[in-house]
Write a protein that holds these residues in place. Sequence first.
Motif, mmCIF file in Angstrom:
data_model
loop_
_atom_site.group_PDB
_atom_site.id
_atom_site.type_symbol
_atom_site.label_atom_id
_atom_site.label_comp_id
_atom_site.label_asym_id
_atom_site.label_seq_id
_atom_site.Cartn_x
_atom_site.Cartn_y
_atom_site.Cartn_z
ATOM 1 N N PRO A 1 0.947 -1.190 -0.039
ATOM 2 C CA PRO A 1 0.048 0.022 0.011
ATOM 3 C C PRO A 1 0.759 1.277 0.011
ATOM 4 O O PRO A 1 0.395 2.413 -0.624
ATOM 5 C CB PRO A 1 -1.036 -0.096 1.216
ATOM 6 N N THR B 1 1.753 2.186 -3.719
ATOM 7 C CA THR B 1 0.734 2.680 -4.628
ATOM 8 C C THR B 1 0.764 3.986 -5.003
ATOM 9 O O THR B 1 0.533 4.248 -6.217
ATOM 10 C CB THR B 1 -0.841 2.405 -3.939
ATOM 11 N N VAL C 1 -3.126 -0.839 -7.279
ATOM 12 C CA VAL C 1 -3.873 -1.282 -6.230
ATOM 13 C C VAL C 1 -4.336 -2.679 -5.991
ATOM 14 O O VAL C 1 -4.448 -3.016 -4.791
ATOM 15 C CB VAL C 1 -5.366 -0.296 -6.358
ATOM 16 N N ARG D 1 -15.318 5.792 6.908
ATOM 17 C CA ARG D 1 -14.975 5.776 5.580
ATOM 18 C C ARG D 1 -16.362 5.366 4.477
ATOM 19 O O ARG D 1 -16.544 6.117 3.874
ATOM 20 C CB ARG D 1 -13.694 4.871 5.083
ATOM 21 N N THR E 1 -11.929 2.265 0.083
ATOM 22 C CA THR E 1 -11.400 1.994 -1.422
ATOM 23 C C THR E 1 -10.306 0.977 -0.807
ATOM 24 O O THR E 1 -9.662 0.822 -0.003
ATOM 25 C CB THR E 1 -10.405 3.110 -2.045
ATOM 26 N N THR F 1 -5.863 0.005 0.404
ATOM 27 C CA THR F 1 -5.282 1.074 1.009
ATOM 28 C C THR F 1 -4.753 0.511 2.386
ATOM 29 O O THR F 1 -4.890 -0.797 2.724
ATOM 30 C CB THR F 1 -6.364 2.095 1.450
ATOM 31 N N ASP G 1 -6.636 -2.175 5.012
ATOM 32 C CA ASP G 1 -6.886 -3.431 4.690
ATOM 33 C C ASP G 1 -5.907 -4.325 5.720
ATOM 34 O O ASP G 1 -6.057 -5.199 6.085
ATOM 35 C CB ASP G 1 -6.365 -3.857 3.450
#
Length: 770
Positions: free
Chosen positions: A28, A31, A37, A218, A225, A228, A231
């Motif tokens: 992450p 990215t 991603v 979020r 998303t 990110t 996770d």
Amino acid sequence: MPALRPRRSHTWLLWLLGVLVVCSVVTPLLTGVGMPVAVAAGANVLAQWVTAVVCWVEVRRVGTGRYLEPLVASAVTAFAAGHTGYLVTLGGAPALPFPSLADAGHLLFNPLILAALFVLVYRQLRTLSWPVTLDSAVGVFGAAAVLSVVLGPVLETDGGMPSLAALVAVAYPSWDLTMMAVVAGIASARGLSVGRNWNLLILGLFIFTVTDTLFAFRVTGPGFTIGTPLDLGWTVGLALIAVWLRSSTLPSSRPSRPVRGAWAMVVPSIAMSCGLVVLVTASRVDVPITAVVLASLALIGASIRTALAFRDLGRMVNLRTQTRTDDLTGLPNRRSLYADVPGLLAGGNRRALLVLDLDRFKEVNDSLGHDAGDRLLVQVGARLSAQLGPDDLLARLGGDEFAILLDGAEAADAETAAVMVLDALAVPFTLAGIALTTTASIGIALYPAQGADLTVLLRKADMAMYKAKSARTGHHVYRSTDDSHGDTRLRTLEELRNALAENELVLHFQPKIELATGAVQGVEALVRWQHPTRGLLYPDAFLELAEESGLMPGLTQVVLAQALDQAARWQAQGTPLSVAVNFSGSSLVDESLPERIAAMLLARALPSSALQVEVTEDFLMADRARAHDILSRLRVRGVRIAVDDFGTGYSSLAYLRDLPIDQLKLDRSFVSPMTDDPRAAALVSSTVILAHSLGLTMVAEGIEDAEAYAALARFGCDQGQGYYMSRPVPAADFDLWLARRHPESQALWRDHGAGDPITLPSSEEPLVLG
């Protein structure tokens, strides 16, 4: 529950999981420099599936019949499946609608973990204990109250019901906090353990809670998303749970100790703090009414849990006091002694440890009953306490044994204290209407000269006590030479047990002579121990030890059987003789003794007159009722009763009137000085007259010379025994002695003094007259 299968090497799975977790951390961050991603999301999904594999490996290893491991593995698998479904369904889109089917797998994780925790509790307690339930509920209320305030903006609407998305978003951290509260409640419960490394489970659930809370903000705000750093929280949380599961099921692992003491109040305390914070916040700003209700419930539950905790604490204090106190005397017990003395010795002062043991206490229990023995111990404890100073310690070690730790005492001080204690115990006790005088033996060990800890001091004081008991000195200070005495005593006791089993005890017989005619009508059986290495041992070497160790009844049974066997042989030979057997007080407490003796006589076809039971005055006076019952039942069956060592015990003669007695045996201490002391002679003559006036026969023991024999014959004494006539000899030697006697020798016995002198034999050679 099946046994765990042997552990195979799956370490590579853990290494792979560790590598994937590291990749989940790194990708992450990359990215922003061109890393897709999807790569970051894929690393997390792969790490989660490896976590599931680790869990299912543990399921396979533990086998069937267990539910905890499959539930945890299913929970991890469900979450990994949900995350995978989210990634696959996403395709090239930036985000999915919320909630979606992927959330079903995520939400299934929480109830499965809760079910696993329920199985964990039930497996250990077979029920759901109130402390666990209450701690968990209090934790849930407190956490939910805080969560209601924190996530209040998520649930805010324009007056309508919150949206489905908002409810699902809030469900994530709510479930997590519930699980954390349950785990904390289990960990703080007495007798429960979440397993080895349970802190990994707590940490994993905490990371889940933080991650799900951020996710709720979020998903209801700017949107979630995948791929990110968020996770990573789920991936790490799952990994920690898997490691906990693996370590808690290892055969070599030991469950961690459950939280004790003040830590048991962590959950209620945190919940109470959360409730107070929420209520204080509600007094200043607007918070959802739900948060106020939950905070109030948390405070009420925490208060109840605190009250229960204090009640349990009071019970623990009482239990601790009970376990350290002797129930009978109220004195500290052995456990208390071992707990308190090390601290006292650490002070560095000189001290003396006294171990006190009551002499012949078993006879009190056997004769007067255990209730009287208990009352005696209570009175002894009170007297001992009165003799000690404020800094001295008194404890009951068990039975009739007490320990006294004197502060600042040298050897002379300890001996002075021992004498004072013995003098205090010499004052008669009143038990069951009887004035009973007891004696004691005290062993003394000195700190630090003779021992640096309690164990050594107790051992040495105990050896000194047995030295005092055997020497009848009252007290004895430990010396290095006492070690061998203690070893010898223990070895002798074990050898005596073997002697009873291996028939090493033998009998010697001493004749009872009719003083007027010289005829032999009976014998006294005297026990000896034919020791395999120490040779022939006399009673003073082992009888006292047998009495103290409780072997006397068994020993008496062996002696009685051998004596009756010999009486049967003499009867078969045509020379019937009665055999006298000594019975101690501890041997006469058996209520079935008269029936057993009758059966033994019947089995050998012997008349009841073939046996004479000799008892001591101590037994007759200690428990008059029991003595009357036992002796009367023996007398009804035709067994004659003799009082041994007459005149050396109690001065009361009332038992001569009340008890069924046939014969008195005058102790040698009266016979020996008789020829030189007119007062002793007058006492013997009067005793003979007393016995005859009561219809009893008189036997004089310890006749050592012709003058004593002649004097006793003039006084009218019926029978006598002593070395002058014959020493105690084995049955074969006694038969030889009896066969070699002539009828003329009987007159020589009667008229001795004018005839030829009689030469006493050696201990191996029987006496022959004529």
